[in-house]
Design an enzyme around this catalytic site. Sequence first.
Site, PDB file in Angstrom:
ATOM      1  CB  SER A 152      -0.843  -0.012   1.339  1.00 35.80           C
ATOM      2  OG  SER A 152      -1.316   1.500   1.267  1.00 35.80           O
ATOM      3  CG  HIS A 167      -3.341  -1.936  -1.682  1.00 29.44           C
ATOM      4  ND1 HIS A 167      -4.228  -2.920  -2.081  1.00 29.44           N
ATOM      5  CD2 HIS A 167      -3.987  -1.228  -0.610  1.00 29.44           C
ATOM      6  CE1 HIS A 167      -5.184  -2.896  -1.339  1.00 29.44           C
ATOM      7  NE2 HIS A 167      -5.242  -1.805  -0.513  1.00 29.44           N
ATOM      8  CG  ASP A 183      -5.015   2.000   0.320  1.00 27.28           C
ATOM      9  OD1 ASP A 183      -4.016   1.553   0.887  1.00 27.28           O
ATOM     10  OD2 ASP A 183      -6.041   0.899   0.237  1.00 27.28           O
ATOM     11  CG  MET A 229      -9.277   6.236   1.287  1.00 26.08           C
ATOM     12  SD  MET A 229      -8.303   6.396   2.805  1.00 26.08           S
ATOM     13  CE  MET A 229      -7.347   5.116   3.018  1.00 26.08           C
ATOM     14  CG  MET A 285     -11.649   2.028   0.919  1.00 23.31           C
ATOM     15  SD  MET A 285     -10.232   2.215   1.922  1.00 23.31           S
ATOM     16  CE  MET A 285      -8.983   2.411   0.695  1.00 23.31           C
ATOM     17  N   GLY A 337      -9.754   3.295   5.751  1.00 21.85           N
ATOM     18  CA  GLY A 337      -9.732   4.702   5.951  1.00 21.85           C
ATOM     19  C   GLY A 337      -8.240   5.549   6.213  1.00 21.85           C
ATOM     20  N   GLY A 384      -3.869   4.195   7.224  1.00 23.48           N
ATOM     21  CA  GLY A 384      -2.973   3.167   7.255  1.00 23.48           C
ATOM     22  C   GLY A 384      -2.464   3.326   8.703  1.00 23.48           C
ATOM     23  N   GLY A 385      -1.633   2.305   9.219  1.00 22.42           N
ATOM     24  CA  GLY A 385      -0.894   2.461  10.481  1.00 22.42           C
ATOM     25  C   GLY A 385      -1.809   1.622  11.483  1.00 22.42           C
ATOM     26  CG  ASP A 440      -5.996  -3.411   2.508  1.00 17.72           C
ATOM     27  OD1 ASP A 440      -6.775  -2.674   1.869  1.00 17.72           O
ATOM     28  OD2 ASP A 440      -5.005  -3.159   3.045  1.00 17.72           O
ATOM     29  N   GLY A 441      -4.622  -4.638   6.006  1.00 17.09           N
ATOM     30  CA  GLY A 441      -4.743  -3.410   7.053  1.00 17.09           C
ATOM     31  C   GLY A 441      -3.856  -4.208   8.340  1.00 17.09           C
ATOM     32  N   GLY A 442      -2.998  -3.539   8.769  1.00 17.06           N
ATOM     33  CA  GLY A 442      -2.304  -4.028  10.180  1.00 17.06           C
ATOM     34  C   GLY A 442      -1.438  -5.275   9.524  1.00 17.06           C
ATOM     35  N   GLY A 472       1.308  -1.564   4.345  1.00 18.22           N
ATOM     36  CA  GLY A 472       1.863  -0.160   3.830  1.00 18.22           C
ATOM     37  C   GLY A 472       2.904  -0.097   4.937  1.00 18.22           C
TER      38      GLY A 472
HETATM   39  C1  DX5 Z   1      -6.659   1.400   5.082  1.00 21.09           C
HETATM   40  C2  DX5 Z   1      -6.222   0.699   3.528  1.00 21.09           C
HETATM   41  C3  DX5 Z   1      -5.104  -0.125   3.914  1.00 21.09           C
HETATM   42  C4  DX5 Z   1      -3.858   0.478   4.625  1.00 21.09           C
HETATM   43  C5  DX5 Z   1      -3.047  -0.575   4.882  1.00 21.09           C
HETATM   44  O1  DX5 Z   1      -8.071   1.763   4.538  1.00 21.09           O
HETATM   45  O2  DX5 Z   1      -7.137  -0.007   2.866  1.00 21.09           O
HETATM   46  O3  DX5 Z   1      -4.408  -0.861   2.679  1.00 21.09           O
HETATM   47  O4  DX5 Z   1      -3.435   1.567   3.996  1.00 21.09           O
HETATM   48  O5  DX5 Z   1      -1.896   0.109   5.696  1.00 21.09           O
HETATM   49  P1  DX5 Z   1      -1.283  -0.494   6.776  1.00 21.09           P
HETATM   50  O6  DX5 Z   1      -0.497  -1.452   6.288  1.00 21.09           O
HETATM   51  O7  DX5 Z   1      -0.165   0.650   7.266  1.00 21.09           O
HETATM   52  O8  DX5 Z   1      -2.337  -1.098   7.651  1.00 21.09           O
HETATM   53 ZN    ZN Z   2      -6.421  -0.974   1.075  1.00 16.76          ZN
END
Ligand code: DX5
Ligand code: ZN
Length: 219
Positions: A7, A32, A34, A36, A69, A146, A148-149, A179-181, A201
Amino acid sequence: MVEISTSILSTKKGKESETFFALEKAKTDYFHIDVMDGKFVENDTYQKMLEYSSYIKRISNLPLDVHLMVKDVKQAVDDFLAVEPNIITFHYEACKNKEEVLDLINYIKQNNCKVGISLKPNTKIEEIYEFLPYVHMVLVMTVEPGKGGQTLLKDMVEKIATLRKYVESKELEIDIEADGGINLQTAEPVKQAGANILVAGTAILIAKDFGVIIEELRK
Ligand code: DX5
Ligand code: ZN
């Protein structure tokens, strides 16, 4: 062996081209993207992700994994088809009814692009079973969409396992993307549960050597 989709959401300002070249060199399996819109989720990355995607297309042949998103999915599909992504994934929750879900799936495929459907953490996995024969991938959000991190929501692991079991019972050929964390600690249970594409990400972008962390996550 799973695939890694990096990401680029948290790319540092001013370090964009350096980061994208380094990810190209590190051979991430996908970029990836993202997207929004400030409506479906609070953040608005729309224009930035369009610019980043066009730039990446100029410097790399690695595939774009676009994660929409957004509320107005059709408009975003039209905008992002322009950067010739490998796959466009939209949120089930952005659709008013099942007809709209099916129309969007067909529209993306008619434009020679693979299609994914994504679920927020609180949406039951059973809600999308009826669409599985028509999509290439299910993106299971392991954090609230919404930003990252964030920290991976543990009960999403069970959700991935349930989906993988169902997909296997129906002998469907579908990628499951988490996807996420995702990081070196959370990757293992997510892979065990049956995700075969991992989005990361923060865990990748904070690493000194992108190639090393990507290789570690793939194992
Ligand atoms: C959140 C995104 C994810 C996010 C992943 O809405 O869809 O792709 O950016 O980032 P990390 O790996 O930092 O959780
Ligand atoms: Zn994503």
